[in-house]
Design a protein around this motif. Structure first.
Motif, PDB file in Angstrom:
ATOM      1  N   ARG A  17      43.224 -59.938  45.156  1.00 25.60           N
ATOM      2  CA  ARG A  17      43.168 -60.938  44.087  1.00 25.60           C
ATOM      3  C   ARG A  17      42.773 -60.325  42.742  1.00 25.60           C
ATOM      4  N   ARG A  18      42.190 -59.140  42.752  1.00 25.36           N
ATOM      5  CA  ARG A  18      41.821 -58.469  41.498  1.00 25.36           C
ATOM      6  C   ARG A  18      42.993 -57.712  40.888  1.00 25.36           C
ATOM      7  N   ASP A  19      44.044 -57.489  41.667  1.00 22.34           N
ATOM      8  CA  ASP A  19      45.202 -56.753  41.161  1.00 22.34           C
ATOM      9  C   ASP A  19      46.132 -57.681  40.379  1.00 22.34           C
ATOM     10  N   ILE A  20      46.744 -57.129  39.364  1.00 22.44           N
ATOM     11  CA  ILE A  20      47.703 -57.866  38.552  1.00 22.44           C
ATOM     12  C   ILE A  20      49.017 -57.084  38.563  1.00 22.44           C
ATOM     13  N   ILE A  21      50.095 -57.800  38.849  1.00 28.69           N
ATOM     14  CA  ILE A  21      51.435 -57.222  38.765  1.00 28.69           C
ATOM     15  C   ILE A  21      51.920 -57.473  37.339  1.00 28.69           C
ATOM     16  N   VAL A  22      52.432 -56.441  36.696  1.00 30.62           N
ATOM     17  CA  VAL A  22      52.929 -56.581  35.331  1.00 30.62           C
ATOM     18  C   VAL A  22      54.351 -56.046  35.266  1.00 30.62           C
ATOM     19  N   SER A  23      55.205 -56.799  34.607  1.00 26.14           N
ATOM     20  CA  SER A  23      56.531 -56.284  34.273  1.00 26.14           C
ATOM     21  C   SER A  23      56.957 -56.890  32.949  1.00 26.14           C
ATOM     22  N   LYS A  24      57.848 -56.177  32.291  1.00 25.89           N
ATOM     23  CA  LYS A  24      58.426 -56.635  31.031  1.00 25.89           C
ATOM     24  C   LYS A  24      59.936 -56.506  31.150  1.00 25.89           C
ATOM     25  N   THR A  25      60.637 -57.415  30.473  1.00 28.03           N
ATOM     26  CA  THR A  25      62.097 -57.353  30.465  1.00 28.03           C
ATOM     27  C   THR A  25      62.612 -57.485  29.047  1.00 28.03           C
ATOM     28  N   ASP A  26      63.875 -57.132  28.888  1.00 24.37           N
ATOM     29  CA  ASP A  26      64.544 -57.409  27.624  1.00 24.37           C
ATOM     30  C   ASP A  26      65.011 -58.861  27.641  1.00 24.37           C
ATOM     31  N   LEU A  27      65.763 -59.261  26.644  1.00 23.25           N
ATOM     32  CA  LEU A  27      66.209 -60.655  26.537  1.00 23.25           C
ATOM     33  C   LEU A  27      67.148 -61.069  27.665  1.00 23.25           C
ATOM     34  N   THR A  28      67.796 -60.106  28.298  1.00 26.24           N
ATOM     35  CA  THR A  28      68.743 -60.444  29.373  1.00 26.24           C
ATOM     36  C   THR A  28      68.103 -60.382  30.759  1.00 26.24           C
ATOM     37  N   GLY A  29      66.816 -60.030  30.832  1.00 32.92           N
ATOM     38  CA  GLY A  29      66.137 -59.963  32.120  1.00 32.92           C
ATOM     39  C   GLY A  29      66.135 -58.591  32.764  1.00 32.92           C
ATOM     40  N   LYS A  30      66.581 -57.570  32.040  1.00 33.72           N
ATOM     41  CA  LYS A  30      66.527 -56.205  32.577  1.00 33.72           C
ATOM     42  C   LYS A  30      65.121 -55.642  32.404  1.00 33.72           C
ATOM     43  N   ILE A  31      64.622 -55.028  33.446  1.00 31.94           N
ATOM     44  CA  ILE A  31      63.263 -54.499  33.453  1.00 31.94           C
ATOM     45  C   ILE A  31      63.143 -53.324  32.481  1.00 31.94           C
ATOM     46  N   THR A  32      62.130 -53.418  31.602  1.00 30.32           N
ATOM     47  CA  THR A  32      61.840 -52.337  30.662  1.00 30.32           C
ATOM     48  C   THR A  32      60.504 -51.671  30.979  1.00 30.32           C
ATOM     49  N   TYR A  33      59.700 -52.328  31.802  1.00 29.65           N
ATOM     50  CA  TYR A  33      58.396 -51.777  32.197  1.00 29.65           C
ATOM     51  C   TYR A  33      57.923 -52.462  33.470  1.00 29.65           C
ATOM     52  N   GLY A  34      57.279 -51.698  34.317  1.00 26.40           N
ATOM     53  CA  GLY A  34      56.597 -52.248  35.487  1.00 26.40           C
ATOM     54  C   GLY A  34      55.362 -51.406  35.753  1.00 26.40           C
ATOM     55  N   ASN A  35      54.293 -52.036  36.198  1.00 25.01           N
ATOM     56  CA  ASN A  35      53.109 -51.234  36.529  1.00 25.01           C
ATOM     57  C   ASN A  35      53.182 -50.778  37.987  1.00 25.01           C
ATOM     58  N   ASN A  36      52.252 -49.937  38.383  1.00 23.91           N
ATOM     59  CA  ASN A  36      52.281 -49.384  39.738  1.00 23.91           C
ATOM     60  C   ASN A  36      52.156 -50.465  40.805  1.00 23.91           C
ATOM     61  N   THR A  37      51.393 -51.513  40.538  1.00 25.45           N
ATOM     62  CA  THR A  37      51.255 -52.605  41.511  1.00 25.45           C
ATOM     63  C   THR A  37      52.609 -53.267  41.751  1.00 25.45           C
ATOM     64  N   PHE A  38      53.381 -53.469  40.688  1.00 26.17           N
ATOM     65  CA  PHE A  38      54.726 -54.035  40.818  1.00 26.17           C
ATOM     66  C   PHE A  38      55.597 -53.139  41.701  1.00 26.17           C
ATOM     67  N   TYR A  39      55.627 -51.856  41.389  1.00 26.31           N
ATOM     68  CA  TYR A  39      56.471 -50.933  42.155  1.00 26.31           C
ATOM     69  C   TYR A  39      56.016 -50.826  43.605  1.00 26.31           C
ATOM     70  N   ASP A  40      54.701 -50.801  43.826  1.00 30.34           N
ATOM     71  CA  ASP A  40      54.182 -50.688  45.195  1.00 30.34           C
ATOM     72  C   ASP A  40      54.562 -51.904  46.035  1.00 30.34           C
ATOM     73  N   LEU A  41      54.344 -53.110  45.502  1.00 31.22           N
ATOM     74  CA  LEU A  41      54.668 -54.314  46.277  1.00 31.22           C
ATOM     75  C   LEU A  41      56.168 -54.459  46.516  1.00 31.22           C
ATOM     76  N   ALA A  42      56.947 -54.081  45.523  1.00 33.97           N
ATOM     77  CA  ALA A  42      58.403 -54.168  45.661  1.00 33.97           C
ATOM     78  C   ALA A  42      58.977 -53.027  46.491  1.00 33.97           C
ATOM     79  N   ASP A  43      58.139 -52.042  46.841  1.00 38.23           N
ATOM     80  CA  ASP A  43      58.565 -50.881  47.614  1.00 38.23           C
ATOM     81  C   ASP A  43      59.677 -50.131  46.869  1.00 38.23           C
ATOM     82  N   MET A  44      59.514 -50.044  45.532  1.00 41.20           N
ATOM     83  CA  MET A  44      60.504 -49.390  44.684  1.00 41.20           C
ATOM     84  C   MET A  44      59.819 -48.413  43.752  1.00 41.20           C
ATOM     85  N   THR A  45      60.632 -47.620  43.105  1.00 42.79           N
ATOM     86  CA  THR A  45      60.130 -46.690  42.100  1.00 42.79           C
ATOM     87  C   THR A  45      60.515 -47.199  40.719  1.00 42.79           C
ATOM     88  N   GLU A  46      59.919 -46.580  39.723  1.00 45.42           N
ATOM     89  CA  GLU A  46      60.291 -46.907  38.347  1.00 45.42           C
ATOM     90  C   GLU A  46      61.793 -46.685  38.151  1.00 45.42           C
TER      91      GLU A  46
END
Length: 177
Positions: A17-46
């Motif tokens: 509950r202390r972890d925060i997933i962060v991501s940012k997208t451009d206007l079309t919804g393409k990912i421009t940033y993700g933090n490590n928590t996002f990548y870890d939970l999604a089982d993906m890399t940057e």
């Protein structure tokens, strides 16, 4: 690179509950940033995610209605809170409480979107969110076309909000975040 064909495992990933997933997208919804928590939970890399549509993590049980409503809000410059179930690359899933806001330049123009997600109250998901999402999914799937299903889902959601005399955000918080 979409992982939409990954077989669902039925395994739920949970995070602190202390972890925060962060991501940012451009206007079309393409990912421009993700933090490590996002990548870890999604089982993906940057590399898997950058410049890829954010729906790369979309779970098939998630009603399109909620995303349509979300996009309407953020494109109009409003923030929104929503519960979302996402799918990891291997087919696991994870629930989040998302807070999505427009990102603006110094002139106030919307230049993208920012989302912070936290671990949700699991009891609330089971008792209130999942049943609502099942209703919306059923409306979407029993319609004569995907377009009509989305319209039926939006109309149902708007009727619920009118009956409760609440905005979407108020309804989410009234459920007991």
């Amino acid at each position: 690179m979409l992982y939409g064909n990954a077989k669902l495992t039925g395994v739920e990933r949970k995070f602190d509950r202390r972890d925060i997933i962060v991501s940012k997208t451009d206007l079309t919804g393409k990912i421009t940033y993700g933090n490590n928590t996002f990548y870890d939970l999604a089982d993906m890399t940057e590399k898997d995610c950058l410049n890829v549509q954010h729906n790369v993590v979309r779970h098939p049980d998630m009603p399109r209605t909620v995303f349509e409503y979300l996009w309407q809000c953020i494109k109009s410059g409003e923030e929104i809170f929503a519960y979302v179930v996402n799918r990891a690359k291997n087919g696991d899933h994870y629930w989040v409480l998302a807070h999505v806001t427009p990102s603006r330049d110094s002139g106030g123009n919307i230049v993208g979107y920012h989302s912070n997600r936290s671990a949700p109250n699991r009891q609330l998901i089971d008792e209130k969110i999942y049943p609502l999402y099942q209703e919306l999914k059923a409306l979407e799937e029993q319609a004569s076309s995907p377009k009509q299903g989305l319209l039926d889902g939006i109309n149902h959601l708007e009727r619920l909000l009118l009956e409760r005399k609440m905005t979407f955000n108020e309804m989410i918080f009234a459920m007991g975040v």
